[in-house]
Design an enzyme around this catalytic site. Structure first.
Site, PDB file in Angstrom:
ATOM      1  CD  GLN A  19      48.142 -16.188 -13.617  1.00  0.00           C
ATOM      2  OE1 GLN A  19      46.878 -15.594 -13.064  1.00  0.00           O
ATOM      3  NE2 GLN A  19      48.668 -16.799 -13.733  1.00  0.00           N
ATOM      4  CB  SER A  97      42.850 -10.871 -16.498  1.00  0.00           C
ATOM      5  OG  SER A  97      42.116 -12.028 -15.937  1.00  0.00           O
ATOM      6  CG  LEU A  98      43.799 -11.042 -10.359  1.00  0.00           C
ATOM      7  CD1 LEU A  98      42.894 -11.490  -9.095  1.00  0.00           C
ATOM      8  CD2 LEU A  98      45.355 -11.053  -9.987  1.00  0.00           C
ATOM      9  NE  ARG A 122      39.179 -14.222 -12.319  1.00  0.00           N
ATOM     10  CZ  ARG A 122      40.516 -14.241 -12.813  1.00  0.00           C
ATOM     11  NH1 ARG A 122      41.574 -14.335 -12.144  1.00  0.00           N
ATOM     12  NH2 ARG A 122      40.047 -13.668 -14.193  1.00  0.00           N
ATOM     13  CG  HIS A 207      40.771 -13.972 -19.885  1.00  0.00           C
ATOM     14  ND1 HIS A 207      39.208 -13.903 -19.138  1.00  0.00           N
ATOM     15  CD2 HIS A 207      41.551 -13.740 -19.008  1.00  0.00           C
ATOM     16  CE1 HIS A 207      39.884 -13.346 -18.537  1.00  0.00           C
ATOM     17  NE2 HIS A 207      41.310 -13.163 -18.131  1.00  0.00           N
ATOM     18  CD  GLN A 256      37.595 -11.544 -15.591  1.00  0.00           C
ATOM     19  OE1 GLN A 256      38.411 -12.235 -15.531  1.00  0.00           O
ATOM     20  NE2 GLN A 256      37.896 -10.339 -15.490  1.00  0.00           N
TER      21      GLN A 256
END
Length: 304
Positions: A19, A97-98, A122, A207, A256
């Site tokens: 992102q 991340s993503l 998500r 996170h 995560q």
């Protein structure tokens, strides 16, 4: 640092952004120029149930900043770019991340048709967690990781949540937590010598422990989804280690959400394990820049 056990003379790692890499008009050229990418983008519209391609091609920066749009947009663009280049076969993959979900498709762990609903779930779960537990993030520049970690721990011990969230490269660490925690941390970190402490325009404390409710929502979706053994090692965010076992990958993907993205450590591990070329697959060029800061002797570029 030299590779400890090179796999071959040139070993390619594919890395996938998360992102923040989105931009208006993304994937438009892929749609126009590549048949495989075009088919995948049309399939994405059917899976999500709305004209995602219209948002990709014509949406404003504001449209694309919504978490429930951003995550599918970046994921679909990244995978479309991957399928457009079938000659690019990575020896290892990782995603920021993503981007880890894009990496799982590239490694054959998830099919695109199974992964996109997970991305949507998500995003929805994270958006809901942001509303339940408001928070934010900030980028800290020019301080050692250990100093940032210590100050975050001290503030958290006082009752305001703030943690290290993204280890992007040496001297660049993103922190995440409650608004009060981030404000206190930014002041304390500047006093400790940080060159800059920049609040980020994000919708929540990604996170961090404030994403815990999103984990429960995502866990159910992950358990319903078929995961296959990886065709090549996937270096996952939570431990910066290579994984191919579906059960391990599932557990790490879930963890995560509340754990830090260990990007610096992931790139170091891939380089140590023989990666000499890192190709970014997806919108933007952020990861190429981070790779060069982490391992200056590595070659960093984009999937053309």
């Amino acid at each position: 640092m030299t590779p400890s056990h090179p796999l071959e003379a040139t070993t390619t790692a594919l890395v996938f952004p998360g992102q923040g890499s989105q931009f208006p008009g993304m994937a438009r050229e892929l749609f126009a120029q590549n048949e495989a990418a075009r088919a995948l983008l049309i399939q994405a519209n059917d899976i999500v149930g709305f004209e995602l391609t219209k948002l990709l091609f014509e949406g404003t920066e504001e449209d694309l900043r919504r978490t429930d749009v951003t995550q599918p947009a970046v994921f679909v663009h990244s995978v479309a770019q991957f399928v457009a280049q079938p000659a690019v076969q990575p020896s290892m993959v990782a995603g920021h991340s993503l981007g880890e979900l894009s990496a799982l498709v590239a490694a054959g762990v998830l099919s695109f048709a199974d992964a996109l609903p997970l991305v949507v779930r998500r995003a929805q779960a994270m958006q809901a967690a942001c509303q339940e537990q408001p928070g934010t993030m900030a980028a800290i520049l020019g301080l050692a990781d250990e100093v940032v970690e210590r100050i975050c721990q001290e503030i958290s011990a006082g009752g305001d949540v703030v943690v290290a969230a993204n280890y992007n490269c040496p001297g660049q660490l993103v922190i995440s937590g409650s608004v009060a925690g981030i404000n206190k941390a930014c002041e304390a970190l500047k006093a400790a010598g940080a060159k800059r402490a920049l609040p980020l325009p994000v919708g929540g404390a990604f996170h961090s422990p404030l994403m815990q409710s999103a984990q429960a929502a995502l866990a159910e979706a992950i358990e319903r989804t078929a995961f296959s053994p990886a065709r090549c090692p996937v270096y996952q965010n939570v431990d910066a280690a290579p994984h191919s076992d579906p059960a391990e990958i599932k557990a790490n993907l879930l963890a995560q959400l509340t754990a830090p993205v260990r990007w610096t450590q992931s790139v170091q591990a891939m380089f140590r394990d023989g990666a000499t070329t890192f190709l970014e697959c997806g919108p933007g060029k952020v990861l190429q820049g981070l790779v060069k800061k982490i391992e200056p002797t590595a070659t960093a570029g984009a999937v053309a």
